[in-house]
Design a protein around this motif. Sequence first.
Motif, mmCIF file in Angstrom:
data_model
loop_
_atom_site.group_PDB
_atom_site.id
_atom_site.type_symbol
_atom_site.label_atom_id
_atom_site.label_comp_id
_atom_site.label_asym_id
_atom_site.label_seq_id
_atom_site.Cartn_x
_atom_site.Cartn_y
_atom_site.Cartn_z
ATOM 1 N N VAL A 39 1.033 -1.242 -0.035
ATOM 2 C CA VAL A 39 -0.252 0.149 0.526
ATOM 3 C C VAL A 39 1.124 1.029 -0.250
ATOM 4 C CG1 VAL A 39 -1.694 1.181 0.687
ATOM 5 C CG2 VAL A 39 -2.012 -1.455 1.261
ATOM 6 N N LEU A 184 -5.763 9.040 -0.349
ATOM 7 C CA LEU A 184 -6.598 8.386 -2.055
ATOM 8 C C LEU A 184 -7.810 9.194 -2.347
ATOM 9 C CD1 LEU A 184 -5.277 4.192 -1.135
ATOM 10 C CD2 LEU A 184 -4.693 5.887 -3.292
ATOM 11 N N LEU A 185 -8.071 9.734 -1.506
ATOM 12 C CA LEU A 185 -9.880 9.714 -1.645
ATOM 13 C C LEU A 185 -9.588 11.385 -1.414
ATOM 14 C CD1 LEU A 185 -12.230 7.952 0.554
ATOM 15 C CD2 LEU A 185 -12.862 8.629 -1.847
ATOM 16 N N VAL A 189 -8.684 10.926 -5.322
ATOM 17 C CA VAL A 189 -9.896 11.056 -6.592
ATOM 18 C C VAL A 189 -10.025 13.153 -6.275
ATOM 19 C CG1 VAL A 189 -11.933 10.952 -5.631
ATOM 20 C CG2 VAL A 189 -10.612 9.098 -5.139
ATOM 21 N N PHE A 240 -19.395 7.591 9.520
ATOM 22 C CA PHE A 240 -18.414 6.884 9.495
ATOM 23 C C PHE A 240 -19.677 6.373 8.514
ATOM 24 C CE2 PHE A 240 -15.999 3.532 7.527
ATOM 25 C CZ PHE A 240 -14.974 3.687 6.625
ATOM 26 N N GLY A 244 -18.940 7.825 4.509
ATOM 27 C CA GLY A 244 -19.302 6.220 3.913
ATOM 28 C C GLY A 244 -20.291 6.202 2.194
ATOM 29 N N LEU A 280 -13.650 1.995 -10.187
ATOM 30 C CA LEU A 280 -14.750 2.405 -8.467
ATOM 31 C C LEU A 280 -15.525 2.279 -8.487
ATOM 32 C CD1 LEU A 280 -13.270 4.798 -7.261
ATOM 33 C CD2 LEU A 280 -14.686 6.715 -9.174
ATOM 34 N N VAL A 284 -15.333 0.986 -4.411
ATOM 35 C CA VAL A 284 -16.340 1.855 -3.781
ATOM 36 C C VAL A 284 -17.489 1.492 -2.979
ATOM 37 C CG1 VAL A 284 -17.584 4.719 -4.122
ATOM 38 C CG2 VAL A 284 -15.429 4.903 -4.934
ATOM 39 N N PHE A 290 -19.115 -0.955 3.632
ATOM 40 C CA PHE A 290 -17.810 -1.052 4.839
ATOM 41 C C PHE A 290 -18.770 -0.349 6.338
ATOM 42 C CE2 PHE A 290 -13.912 -1.987 2.433
ATOM 43 C CZ PHE A 290 -14.345 -3.673 2.143
ATOM 44 N N ALA A 291 -18.939 0.800 5.729
ATOM 45 C CA ALA A 291 -19.555 2.071 6.664
ATOM 46 C C ALA A 291 -20.846 1.454 6.740
ATOM 47 C CB ALA A 291 -19.655 2.927 5.514
ATOM 48 N N GLY A 297 -15.462 -5.627 6.314
ATOM 49 C CA GLY A 297 -14.860 -4.550 5.937
ATOM 50 C C GLY A 297 -13.936 -5.718 6.120
ATOM 51 N N HIS A 304 -11.360 -4.632 -1.792
ATOM 52 C CA HIS A 304 -11.918 -3.165 -1.805
ATOM 53 C C HIS A 304 -10.672 -1.894 -3.096
ATOM 54 C CE1 HIS A 304 -13.141 0.963 -0.825
ATOM 55 N NE2 HIS A 304 -12.267 1.073 0.381
ATOM 56 N N ALA A 305 -9.624 -2.157 -1.911
ATOM 57 C CA ALA A 305 -8.169 -1.450 -2.409
ATOM 58 C C ALA A 305 -7.721 -1.629 -2.837
ATOM 59 C CB ALA A 305 -7.404 -2.193 -1.296
ATOM 60 N N VAL A 309 -7.192 0.968 -6.428
ATOM 61 C CA VAL A 309 -5.960 1.294 -6.692
ATOM 62 C C VAL A 309 -5.178 0.637 -7.692
ATOM 63 C CG1 VAL A 309 -3.770 1.200 -5.834
ATOM 64 C CG2 VAL A 309 -5.319 1.041 -3.864
ATOM 65 N N TRP A 312 -9.448 1.118 -10.531
ATOM 66 C CA TRP A 312 -9.391 2.334 -10.545
ATOM 67 C C TRP A 312 -8.749 3.335 -10.789
ATOM 68 C CZ3 TRP A 312 -8.141 6.949 -7.958
ATOM 69 C CH2 TRP A 312 -8.573 8.339 -8.364
HETATM 70 C C1 HEM Z 1 -17.281 5.371 -0.178
HETATM 71 C C2 HEM Z 1 -15.752 5.250 -0.144
HETATM 72 C C3 HEM Z 1 -14.961 4.520 0.228
HETATM 73 C C4 HEM Z 1 -15.252 3.824 1.909
HETATM 74 C C5 HEM Z 1 -16.539 4.071 2.945
HETATM 75 C C6 HEM Z 1 -14.411 3.598 2.444
HETATM 76 C C7 HEM Z 1 -13.667 2.465 3.725
HETATM 77 C C8 HEM Z 1 -12.536 1.764 3.866
HETATM 78 C C9 HEM Z 1 -12.355 0.729 4.914
HETATM 79 C C10 HEM Z 1 -13.630 0.975 6.251
HETATM 80 C C11 HEM Z 1 -11.485 0.594 5.276
HETATM 81 C C12 HEM Z 1 -11.156 -1.606 6.288
HETATM 82 C C13 HEM Z 1 -11.523 -2.364 6.007
HETATM 83 C C14 HEM Z 1 -11.815 -3.221 7.079
HETATM 84 O O1 HEM Z 1 -10.348 -3.264 7.176
HETATM 85 O O2 HEM Z 1 -12.496 -3.372 7.795
HETATM 86 C C15 HEM Z 1 -10.977 0.640 3.458
HETATM 87 C C16 HEM Z 1 -9.737 0.172 3.413
HETATM 88 C C17 HEM Z 1 -8.587 0.687 2.105
HETATM 89 N N1 HEM Z 1 -9.375 1.688 1.423
HETATM 90 FE FE1 HEM Z 1 -11.397 2.301 1.850
HETATM 91 N N2 HEM Z 1 -12.933 2.995 1.335
HETATM 92 C C18 HEM Z 1 -13.595 3.725 0.413
HETATM 93 C C19 HEM Z 1 -13.164 4.250 -0.876
HETATM 94 C C20 HEM Z 1 -11.847 4.974 -1.651
HETATM 95 C C21 HEM Z 1 -10.884 4.693 -2.149
HETATM 96 C C22 HEM Z 1 -11.521 5.316 -3.253
HETATM 97 C C23 HEM Z 1 -9.872 4.364 -2.588
HETATM 98 C C24 HEM Z 1 -8.523 4.377 -3.265
HETATM 99 C C25 HEM Z 1 -8.647 5.548 -4.224
HETATM 100 C C26 HEM Z 1 -9.999 3.513 -0.925
HETATM 101 C C27 HEM Z 1 -8.518 2.609 -0.911
HETATM 102 C C28 HEM Z 1 -8.267 2.232 0.526
HETATM 103 C C29 HEM Z 1 -7.048 1.109 0.796
HETATM 104 C C30 HEM Z 1 -6.249 1.499 0.029
HETATM 105 C C31 HEM Z 1 -7.429 0.331 1.330
HETATM 106 C C32 HEM Z 1 -6.336 -1.006 2.784
HETATM 107 C C33 HEM Z 1 -5.763 0.396 3.207
HETATM 108 C C34 HEM Z 1 -4.532 -1.063 4.221
HETATM 109 O O3 HEM Z 1 -4.846 -1.952 4.890
HETATM 110 O O4 HEM Z 1 -3.645 -0.034 4.690
HETATM 111 N N3 HEM Z 1 -10.807 3.548 -0.268
HETATM 112 N N4 HEM Z 1 -11.576 1.714 3.336
#
Ligand code: HEM
Length: 426
Positions: A39, A184-185, A189, A240, A244, A280, A284, A290-291, A297, A304-305, A309, A312
Amino acid sequence: MKPWWIAPIGIVGGLASLSVASLAAGLTLRDGRWWEAAVHLAVLSGLLPMIFAVNHRIVPVFSRRKWRSDSLWFLLIVAALASGVISAIGIKERELWFERGGAALALVAGVLFLQQLGQLFRQPVSGPPPPMPYDGQRDADRVAIMFSRMAGLYLIAGLVIGLVTTFSTPDRGRWELVWAHTLLLGFVVSMASSVTYHVLTRWTPGRWRTPRLIPVHFVLAAIATLAMVVALATDQSWLFKIGGPTQAIALLIWGINCAPLLLQLPSVTREGMMLAFGFLAIGVSLGAAFAIDAHFGPIYRQVHAEFNVFGWAGFLILGAASYLVPRFAGSQMVWTNLYRLQFPAIALSLFVGGAFRRMQNDGRGDYQTWIELTHAIIAVALASFALQVALTFRARPSAPVLLTPTPRRQPGQAPPKPQSQLQRAV
Ligand code: HEM
């Protein structure tokens, strides 16, 4: 340092880092630290330098100003490229000083980037402004500027959080997620939103079909990004739950605004952008899920990630680079047809890899080798694109960026002479 070197170094280096990050993400089952390292590598050495490099070529064209120092630009691109590599090594090898060094270098690169932009806009304007595609574009440009300013704030916030958390992490909050989503966001974005609102009517003969939704996108994105980041930092699940889904709606509106113009883009760029928005939407939707229900999650975090990454951001880069690199380099892209292999390979590998991850998590067998294979395929596709970009720049490296606007026909006016693909507007 010759200024034309800066874009190739940033774009090729960024793509190469994204490719290695895919390999590292595939090794997560062997050791969880590979994931964190992947990451950091993808964000700091992959996405940031590419965005910086594209700004280096495009902003002077639109602002009609010149950068003060190309050497500083070279330094900031190299610092950004090195920062993710050093952070990733630090995380994987548990070397705290490497982690700190990488985060500090990323912050230096981010501050230099904003300082260079600030200096540029203090320079005198030279030459007449590039022609507006049509009058209504002025409003879209205004919103695009607001997105850029928001991106700048989140860039610094994210990089400061990255550095501070290597020294101490508060007891409350999920700070690795605060860091990831701020950058990222908040930065990537928002920057991508800004670029689409500036360029889509310049890269195509079309107009915005839903101009009133453009400021709505900005307002929702501004509220939702802040709500998400604060909620993650303070463990406020109610906030959240609002942030979200609001973010998901904001991104849906972005898609609605851009879709009619994306369809008019030249081939390859069009396919790349359409795939980017498709990934995306899925990525998303998972985030919004997740939210609403936190138990999803941990199950779908990596899917999701990776959809966001590599899906998108990856396809957005491939699509935009297919348009920009030939114009930056002044030469047609080499091996143009390779995208017919690269695009399906990345898209299929993301889906198949995601399915294998799910089955592995459910305890339905050992899919480690398959997961690694799908990530290796993504890595090869990204690396081959990096090679294409490098060879295209090598073909004729010093041609200037052409700024011929896409001609628009007035009623009764004869059709314009066909332009070569390279003479369209940047
Ligand atoms: C509605 C928008 C979004 C929400 C609500 C959201 C929410 C989350 C949540 C809750 C997690 C952690 C999941 C868990 O283990 O419980 C997560 C992880 C992650 N999200 Fe998002 N996300 C969103 C959009 C995005 C976007 C647009 C990107 C990238 C362009 C992104 C990149 C990531 C990455 C890289 C992780 C992993 C981080 C890590 O493991 O250190 N997310 N997201």
